[in-house]
Design an enzyme around this catalytic site. Structure first.
Site, mmCIF file in Angstrom:
data_model
loop_
_atom_site.group_PDB
_atom_site.id
_atom_site.type_symbol
_atom_site.label_atom_id
_atom_site.label_comp_id
_atom_site.label_asym_id
_atom_site.label_seq_id
_atom_site.Cartn_x
_atom_site.Cartn_y
_atom_site.Cartn_z
ATOM 1 N N ASP A 44 -47.288 -49.461 -126.546
ATOM 2 C CA ASP A 44 -47.210 -48.483 -125.450
ATOM 3 C C ASP A 44 -48.161 -48.905 -124.322
ATOM 4 O OD1 ASP A 44 -49.558 -47.830 -126.703
ATOM 5 O OD2 ASP A 44 -49.137 -45.671 -126.853
ATOM 6 N N SER A 45 -48.842 -50.047 -124.513
ATOM 7 C CA SER A 45 -49.580 -50.675 -123.412
ATOM 8 C C SER A 45 -48.615 -51.008 -122.280
ATOM 9 C CB SER A 45 -50.291 -51.943 -123.888
ATOM 10 O OG SER A 45 -49.392 -52.789 -124.590
ATOM 11 N N ASP A 83 -44.459 -49.241 -130.973
ATOM 12 C CA ASP A 83 -45.405 -48.120 -130.912
ATOM 13 C C ASP A 83 -44.665 -46.802 -130.786
ATOM 14 O OD1 ASP A 83 -48.025 -48.901 -131.192
ATOM 15 O OD2 ASP A 83 -48.327 -49.322 -129.059
ATOM 16 N N LYS A 113 -45.538 -48.205 -135.219
ATOM 17 C CA LYS A 113 -47.010 -48.114 -135.279
ATOM 18 C C LYS A 113 -47.448 -46.761 -134.740
ATOM 19 C CE LYS A 113 -49.874 -50.686 -132.541
ATOM 20 N NZ LYS A 113 -50.569 -49.661 -131.768
ATOM 21 N N GLU A 115 -51.005 -44.215 -134.069
ATOM 22 C CA GLU A 115 -52.457 -44.219 -133.922
ATOM 23 C C GLU A 115 -53.067 -43.059 -134.707
ATOM 24 O OE1 GLU A 115 -53.526 -44.223 -129.787
ATOM 25 O OE2 GLU A 115 -52.414 -46.064 -129.371
ATOM 26 N N GLU A 182 -58.864 -51.746 -133.543
ATOM 27 C CA GLU A 182 -59.125 -52.064 -132.133
ATOM 28 C C GLU A 182 -60.548 -51.677 -131.754
ATOM 29 O OE1 GLU A 182 -56.127 -50.778 -129.350
ATOM 30 O OE2 GLU A 182 -57.386 -51.285 -127.616
HETATM 31 O O1 KIV Z 1 -50.116 -50.839 -127.130
HETATM 32 C C1 KIV Z 1 -50.602 -51.911 -127.489
HETATM 33 O O2 KIV Z 1 -50.406 -52.981 -126.909
HETATM 34 C C2 KIV Z 1 -51.453 -51.880 -128.683
HETATM 35 C C3 KIV Z 1 -52.275 -53.097 -128.968
HETATM 36 C C4 KIV Z 1 -53.374 -53.203 -127.995
HETATM 37 C C5 KIV Z 1 -52.738 -53.136 -130.360
HETATM 38 O O3 KIV Z 1 -51.487 -50.913 -129.366
#
Ligand code: KIV
Length: 275
Positions: A44-45, A83, A113, A115, A182
């Site tokens: 989600d980056s 994510d 994924k 969090e 992280e």
């Molecule tokens: O969203 C993302 O790119 C991430 C990584 C930084 C692990 O969660």
């Protein structure tokens, strides 16, 4: 060879390091895949590096599905992990399962994924029970940026470090196949890595982790809004791109591009009839 969650399990058993990079589109996914990277994270980056938000909070399920589907089409061998965006799983188990299912069905992800630790453990268990592999994410979890008060190294106090270690164990018990760590001190990442039988994937968590992940724009010098200490620039593609864009601008304005070799032709007798 196709990477799966079994690749992760075997790598941990054999002590072999795992690689993960982010991608958000077909072409980049294809390049990463061809380079032999084990897995691609549709992070989600994308909120930061693709959509230009200050944080990841505004990223939607539709954003993630759209980009994950593109990445999945480009990734033949890499395991595609997607994510779950902010508030697509924190609310309750039902939302978490439905949204994880959408990322698999519509985005063609091969794992999701989430969090967090104990707060979302029932969601992790329920998603895993549906046959969807789950990767955990502990330490600096950017969806909680407002609760942290900024991008700060986590697990620095005894209580916070103990909580992180316990959360990692809870994620393993709930069926996660890996945990991203992280921005945590390497000594804490080392404890977690030794105590878990699933791989740890570090980003700002030192060399002891079982694998590493980076945002690809960071490692290629393509994103300069902020550069965390843990980033290594493996190439300066940003500068190469800027130079190429400037050369294009110069050549078009000077009339030197396109050249004859870039043009299409038409038969002279057809052309003659047009005058
Ligand atoms: O969203 C993302 O790119 C991430 C990584 C930084 C692990 O969660």
């Amino acid at each position: 060879m196709k990477n799966t969650v079994m690749t992760y399990k075997q790598a941990k058993e054999k002590g072999e390091k795992l690689t993960m990079l982010t991608a958000y589109d077909y072409s980049t996914a294809k390049l990463i895949d061809e380079a032999g990277i084990n897995s691609i994270l549709v992070g989600d980056s994308l909120g930061n590096v693709i959509l230009g938000y200050e944080d990841t909070l505004s990223v939607t399920m539709e954003d993630m599905i759209h980009h994950c589907a593109a990445v999945s089409r480009g990734a033949k061998n890499a395991l595609v992990v997607c994510d779950m965006p902010f508030m697509s799983y924190q609310t309750n188990v039902y939302d978490a399962v439905v949204n994880a299912g959408r990322l698999m069905k519509e985005g063609r992800a091969q794992a999701v994924k989430l969090e967090g630790g104990r707060e979302i453990i029932e969601q992790v268990r329920a998603i895993v029970n549906c046959g969807i592999p789950v990767c955990g994410h502990l330490g600096l979890t950017p969806q909680s940026i407002n609760a942290f008060g900024g991008f700060k190294v986590q697990a620095k106090t005894e209580a916070a470090a103990k909580k992180l270690i316990e959360d990692a164990k809870l994620l393993e018990e709930a069926g996660a196949f890996a945990v991203v760590l992280e921005c945590v001190p390497s000594k804490i990442a080392e404890i977690v890595t030794k105590e878990l039988s699933i791989p740890t994937i570090g980003i700002g968590a030192g060399n002891v982790c079982d694998g590493q992940v980076l945002v690809y724009q960071d490692m290629l010098g393509m994103f300069s809004d902020f550069t965390p200490k843990f980033v290594k620039r493996f190439a300066d593609i940003g500068e190469i791109m800027k130079e190429a864009f400037a050369n294009y601008d110069k050549e078009v304005k000077a009339g030197t591009f396109p050249e004859t070799k870039h043009e299409y032709t038409i038969d002279d007798d057809v052309l003659a009839k047009l005058y």
